[in-house]
Scaffold this active site. Structure first.
Site, PDB file in Angstrom:
ATOM      1  N   ARG A  63      -4.391  -9.931 -12.306  1.00 30.44           N
ATOM      2  CA  ARG A  63      -3.040  -9.456 -12.641  1.00 30.44           C
ATOM      3  C   ARG A  63      -3.049  -7.999 -13.078  1.00 30.44           C
ATOM      4  O   ARG A  63      -2.164  -7.228 -12.716  1.00 30.44           O
ATOM      5  CB  ARG A  63      -2.435 -10.341 -13.745  1.00 30.44           C
ATOM      6  CG  ARG A  63      -0.959 -10.121 -13.883  1.00 30.44           C
ATOM      7  CD  ARG A  63      -0.186 -11.400 -14.062  1.00 30.44           C
ATOM      8  NE  ARG A  63       1.234 -11.050 -13.938  1.00 30.44           N
ATOM      9  CZ  ARG A  63       2.125 -11.774 -13.295  1.00 30.44           C
ATOM     10  NH1 ARG A  63       1.750 -12.891 -12.745  1.00 30.44           N
ATOM     11  NH2 ARG A  63       3.374 -11.388 -13.194  1.00 30.44           N
ATOM     12  N   ASN A 105      16.776  -2.881 -16.129  1.00 29.60           N
ATOM     13  CA  ASN A 105      16.817  -4.156 -15.425  1.00 29.60           C
ATOM     14  C   ASN A 105      18.219  -4.739 -15.552  1.00 29.60           C
ATOM     15  O   ASN A 105      18.983  -4.364 -16.447  1.00 29.60           O
ATOM     16  CB  ASN A 105      15.784  -5.116 -16.049  1.00 29.60           C
ATOM     17  CG  ASN A 105      15.540  -6.354 -15.201  1.00 29.60           C
ATOM     18  OD1 ASN A 105      16.127  -6.517 -14.140  1.00 29.60           O
ATOM     19  ND2 ASN A 105      14.681  -7.229 -15.689  1.00 29.60           N
ATOM     20  N   THR A 106      18.548  -5.646 -14.655  1.00 32.51           N
ATOM     21  CA  THR A 106      19.826  -6.341 -14.741  1.00 32.51           C
ATOM     22  C   THR A 106      19.537  -7.835 -14.854  1.00 32.51           C
ATOM     23  O   THR A 106      18.575  -8.340 -14.262  1.00 32.51           O
ATOM     24  CB  THR A 106      20.704  -6.042 -13.511  1.00 32.51           C
ATOM     25  OG1 THR A 106      21.868  -6.856 -13.580  1.00 32.51           O
ATOM     26  CG2 THR A 106      19.989  -6.320 -12.194  1.00 32.51           C
ATOM     27  N   HIS A 107      20.327  -8.513 -15.684  1.00 34.53           N
ATOM     28  CA  HIS A 107      20.108  -9.946 -15.907  1.00 34.53           C
ATOM     29  C   HIS A 107      21.435 -10.681 -15.789  1.00 34.53           C
ATOM     30  O   HIS A 107      22.435 -10.240 -16.384  1.00 34.53           O
ATOM     31  CB  HIS A 107      19.491 -10.164 -17.300  1.00 34.53           C
ATOM     32  CG  HIS A 107      19.177 -11.590 -17.591  1.00 34.53           C
ATOM     33  ND1 HIS A 107      18.128 -12.255 -16.994  1.00 34.53           N
ATOM     34  CD2 HIS A 107      19.784 -12.490 -18.403  1.00 34.53           C
ATOM     35  CE1 HIS A 107      18.107 -13.511 -17.421  1.00 34.53           C
ATOM     36  NE2 HIS A 107      19.090 -13.678 -18.272  1.00 34.53           N
ATOM     37  N   ALA A 140       8.595  -4.458 -23.851  1.00 35.19           N
ATOM     38  CA  ALA A 140       7.421  -5.336 -23.652  1.00 35.19           C
ATOM     39  C   ALA A 140       7.805  -6.820 -23.644  1.00 35.19           C
ATOM     40  O   ALA A 140       7.029  -7.663 -23.215  1.00 35.19           O
ATOM     41  CB  ALA A 140       6.399  -5.079 -24.737  1.00 35.19           C
ATOM     42  N   GLY A 141       9.031  -7.117 -24.079  1.00 38.36           N
ATOM     43  CA  GLY A 141       9.421  -8.531 -24.140  1.00 38.36           C
ATOM     44  C   GLY A 141      10.024  -9.017 -22.830  1.00 38.36           C
ATOM     45  O   GLY A 141      10.091  -8.284 -21.851  1.00 38.36           O
ATOM     46  N   ASP A 143      13.308  -9.746 -21.155  1.00 44.12           N
ATOM     47  CA  ASP A 143      14.767  -9.543 -21.242  1.00 44.12           C
ATOM     48  C   ASP A 143      15.210  -9.217 -22.667  1.00 44.12           C
ATOM     49  O   ASP A 143      16.278  -9.640 -23.120  1.00 44.12           O
ATOM     50  CB  ASP A 143      15.492 -10.808 -20.747  1.00 44.12           C
ATOM     51  CG  ASP A 143      15.151 -11.115 -19.281  1.00 44.12           C
ATOM     52  OD1 ASP A 143      15.167 -12.298 -18.911  1.00 44.12           O
ATOM     53  OD2 ASP A 143      14.846 -10.158 -18.533  1.00 44.12           O
TER      54      ASP A 143
HETATM   55  C1  GRF Z   1      20.362 -10.768  -9.745  1.00 45.68           C
HETATM   56  O1  GRF Z   1      21.347 -11.638 -10.271  1.00 45.68           O
HETATM   57  C2  GRF Z   1      19.398 -10.374 -10.833  1.00 45.68           C
HETATM   58  O2  GRF Z   1      20.005 -10.208 -12.089  1.00 45.68           O
HETATM   59  C3  GRF Z   1      18.504 -11.577 -10.873  1.00 45.68           C
HETATM   60  O3  GRF Z   1      18.301 -11.933  -9.530  1.00 45.68           O
HETATM   61  C4  GRF Z   1      19.442 -11.503  -8.783  1.00 45.68           C
HETATM   62  C5  GRF Z   1      18.949 -10.603  -7.689  1.00 45.68           C
HETATM   63  O4  GRF Z   1      19.929 -10.531  -6.725  1.00 45.68           O
HETATM   64  N1  GRF Z   1      17.255 -11.262 -11.521  1.00 45.68           N
HETATM   65  P1  GRF Z   1      19.717  -9.501  -5.479  1.00 45.68           P
HETATM   66  O5  GRF Z   1      18.283  -9.681  -4.971  1.00 45.68           O
HETATM   67  O6  GRF Z   1      19.969  -8.112  -5.987  1.00 45.68           O
HETATM   68  O7  GRF Z   1      20.756  -9.939  -4.471  1.00 45.68           O
END
Ligand code: GRF
Length: 185
Positions: A63, A105-107, A140-141, A143
């Site tokens: 890894r 990042n997006t969640h 580092a966590g 989300d």
């Molecule tokens: C998004 O909802 C992101 O937040 C999550 O996975 C999805 C990715 O969608 N981690 P895409 O690959 O951008 O269509």
């Protein structure tokens, strides 16, 4: 400003970032797309003539070596900002230390609720009436980084994981473009 986008899946967030980068007065340019597998979303980059790199965990002895491979791939594009857009691997400290505060990042949930790989499913399973999306700075966590933007939406009685995730992704795409524009202006 040059940005690199990391993906693992369909890349709809990447596609939105690509479209917005072509708009007049856009403040960023996607100079590379990196995936941990032959992700369908890579087609968006290839159709746009943007270099792509696939850095597979199984191509490395361990890894740490994979983490180093990801870092080297990012370094080659020399980005100002790294955007994780559906990148579904946790990476170690090397990339974070190389790009402190420069990875977002997006969640698909309202952090700190429902972190991890199944935020949409977990919100549905819990029975919350409102969920949403979060754009945040990676630390580092898992989300847990500084929150940059959030938007809520109401879960509909007929929602299942797919329908809800599609509606959340529509929010994510808009928020992610706004945040990237702001950070690279
Ligand atoms: C998004 O909802 C992101 O937040 C999550 O996975 C999805 C990715 O969608 N981690 P895409 O690959 O951008 O269509």
């Amino acid at each position: 400003a040059p940005i690199v986008v990391l993906i693992s899946g369909t890349g709809s967030n990447l596609a939105a970032l690509l479209d917005a980068s072509r708009a007049e007065g856009s403040s960023y340019e996607i100079v590379g797309v990196i995936a941990d597998r032959e992700a369908a979303g890579l087609a968006h980059a290839r159709n746009a003539g943007i270099p792509t790199e696939v850095v597979r965990l199984k191509d490395f002895p361990d890894r740490d070596a994979w983490n180093h491979g990801v870092r080297l791939a990012v370094d080659r594009f020399a980005p100002q900002l790294i955007v994780l857009a559906g990148f579904m691997k946790l990476f170690g400290p090397e990339l974070l230390e190389a790009y402190p505060d420069r990875i977002i990042n997006t969640h698909p949930a309202l952090l700190p609720s429902f972190p991890g790989a199944h935020g949409v499913r977990d919100a549905l399973a819990y029975g919350v009436r409102v969920t949403g999306a979060t754009v945040f700075v990676v630390d580092a966590g898992i989300d847990t980084g500084r929150i940059l933007a959030q938007e809520a939406l109401t879960i509909l009685p007929e929602d299942d994981e797919t329908s809800l995730h599609e509606r959340i992704k529509a929010i994510e795409r808009r928020m992610l473009v706004d945040v990237v524009e702001q950070l690279t202006r």
